[in-house]
Design an enzyme around this catalytic site. Structure first.
Site, short mmCIF file in Angstrom:
data_model
loop_
_atom_site.label_atom_id
_atom_site.label_comp_id
_atom_site.label_asym_id
_atom_site.label_seq_id
_atom_site.Cartn_x
_atom_site.Cartn_y
_atom_site.Cartn_z
CD GLU A 189 -13.98 -1.88 -4.47
OE1 GLU A 189 -13.06 -1.98 -5.29
OE2 GLU A 189 -13.90 -2.36 -3.32
CG HIS A 220 -12.61 -3.92 0.55
ND1 HIS A 220 -12.82 -5.28 0.39
CD2 HIS A 220 -12.08 -3.48 -0.63
CE1 HIS A 220 -12.44 -5.62 -0.83
NE2 HIS A 220 -11.99 -4.55 -1.48
CB SER A 255 -12.58 -7.62 -12.30
OG SER A 255 -12.80 -8.69 -11.40
N GLY A 310 -12.42 -9.46 -7.89
CA GLY A 310 -11.59 -10.65 -8.06
C GLY A 310 -12.19 -11.72 -8.94
N GLY A 358 -7.54 -3.89 -7.12
CA GLY A 358 -6.98 -4.87 -6.21
C GLY A 358 -5.87 -5.67 -6.86
CG ASN A 390 -7.32 -3.03 -1.34
OD1 ASN A 390 -6.52 -3.21 -0.43
ND2 ASN A 390 -8.54 -3.55 -1.33
CD1 TRP A 391 -1.03 -3.24 -3.92
CD2 TRP A 391 0.89 -3.60 -2.83
NE1 TRP A 391 -0.01 -2.88 -4.76
CE2 TRP A 391 1.19 -3.10 -4.11
CE3 TRP A 391 1.94 -3.89 -1.96
CZ2 TRP A 391 2.50 -2.90 -4.55
CZ3 TRP A 391 3.23 -3.68 -2.39
CH2 TRP A 391 3.50 -3.20 -3.68
CE LYS A 392 -8.42 -7.09 -2.78
NZ LYS A 392 -9.54 -7.87 -3.24
C1 PEP Z 1 -10.93 -4.69 -4.44
O1 PEP Z 1 -10.74 -5.65 -3.70
O2 PEP Z 1 -11.20 -3.57 -3.99
C2 PEP Z 1 -10.82 -4.92 -5.87
C3 PEP Z 1 -11.30 -4.01 -6.68
O3 PEP Z 1 -10.21 -6.07 -6.23
P1 PEP Z 1 -9.95 -6.60 -7.74
O4 PEP Z 1 -9.45 -5.43 -8.52
O5 PEP Z 1 -8.95 -7.67 -7.57
O6 PEP Z 1 -11.28 -7.07 -8.23
#
Ligand code: PEP
Length: 219
Positions: free
Chosen positions: A144, A83, A180, A150, A201, A6-8
């Site tokens: 999640e 999300h 994370s 994050g 992410g 997920n590149w946001k």
């Molecule tokens: C996400 O935003 O779906 C996510 C898992 O982010 P990160 O891996 O940066 O915690």
């Protein structure tokens, strides 16, 4: 094991090309689903296409919207829905998420619905979290925990296994873990044997890190 990246709101044509060039020969490469911002989806060559969101609406007079039929048209196969950042910054509620998922399903794509508790609290009511989506056919669930996104904090393996197995017994579907995940904690997280893959992410922006994760996951 599925690896959803997920590149946001990150990325560029250059970074998509770099990502592809770095990972294309890695075993397990075909299990990667990359979800870049909408404009970059057509730049994905040879990588399974995912999207980070979809419109609540069908095609029509809805300026700025991207419908499920359009995503289907450009070859998207998976769509993230609900999300926690969509819920937080765009006030998405369950009714909206269900409608979006239905549009995705109707187009023959897979909806990946994100759910998770806000705080580290082992007494979460996971059945309550998934209840709005139980009637949807063929959706995947990404567990999640919001507090793990994050933050470089992750739940314990036993907590993940408990939540994921509860979701599986209620819905009998594919369940991913996200929050994370990186190339350091992946060894520990893989001990949660109930999960079917990871939603990643920040770490997914670095193809070298994804390569390391792929190698460990598919060792
Ligand atoms: C996400 O935003 O779906 C996510 C898992 O982010 P990160 O891996 O940066 O915690």
């Amino acid at each position: 094991m599925h690896i959803i990246c997920n590149w946001k709101a990150h990325g560029s044509i250059e970074s998509i090309e770099y990502f592809a060039s770095q990972i294309e020969a890695t075993p397990g490469f075909e299990k990667i689903i990359l979800c870049p911002p909408f404009p970059y989806i057509p730049c994905l060559k040879g990588i399974t296409k995912g999207a980070q969101d979809v419109s609540f609406y069908q095609p029509g007079s809805y300026t700025g919207e991207v419908t499920a039929s359009m995503l289907k048209d450009i070859g998207v196969q998976y769509v993230l829905i609900g999300h926690s950042e969509r819920r937080r910054y765009h006030q998405e509620i369950d009714e909206v998420i269900v409608q979006k998922a239905q549009h995705v399903i109707d187009q023959g794509m897979t909806a990946i619905i994100c759910v998770g508790e806000q705080n580290p609290d082992s007494s979460i009511d996971i059945k309550k979290l998934i209840k709005p989506y139980e009637h949807l056919k063929k959706v995947w669930i990404a567990y999640e925990p919001e507090w793990a996104i994050g933050t470089q904090h992750t739940p314990t393996v036993s907590h993940i296994d408990h939540v994921v197995s509860t979701i599986k017994s209620e819905m009998g579907t594919v369940v991913l873990y996200g929050g994370s995940v990186n190339d350091t904690n992946i060894d520990t997280l893989m001990n949660a044997h109930t999960i079917d893959g990871f939603l990643i992410g920040k770490a997914s922006l670095d193809p070298i890190m994804i390569k390391k994760i792929l190698k460990k996951v598919h060792a």
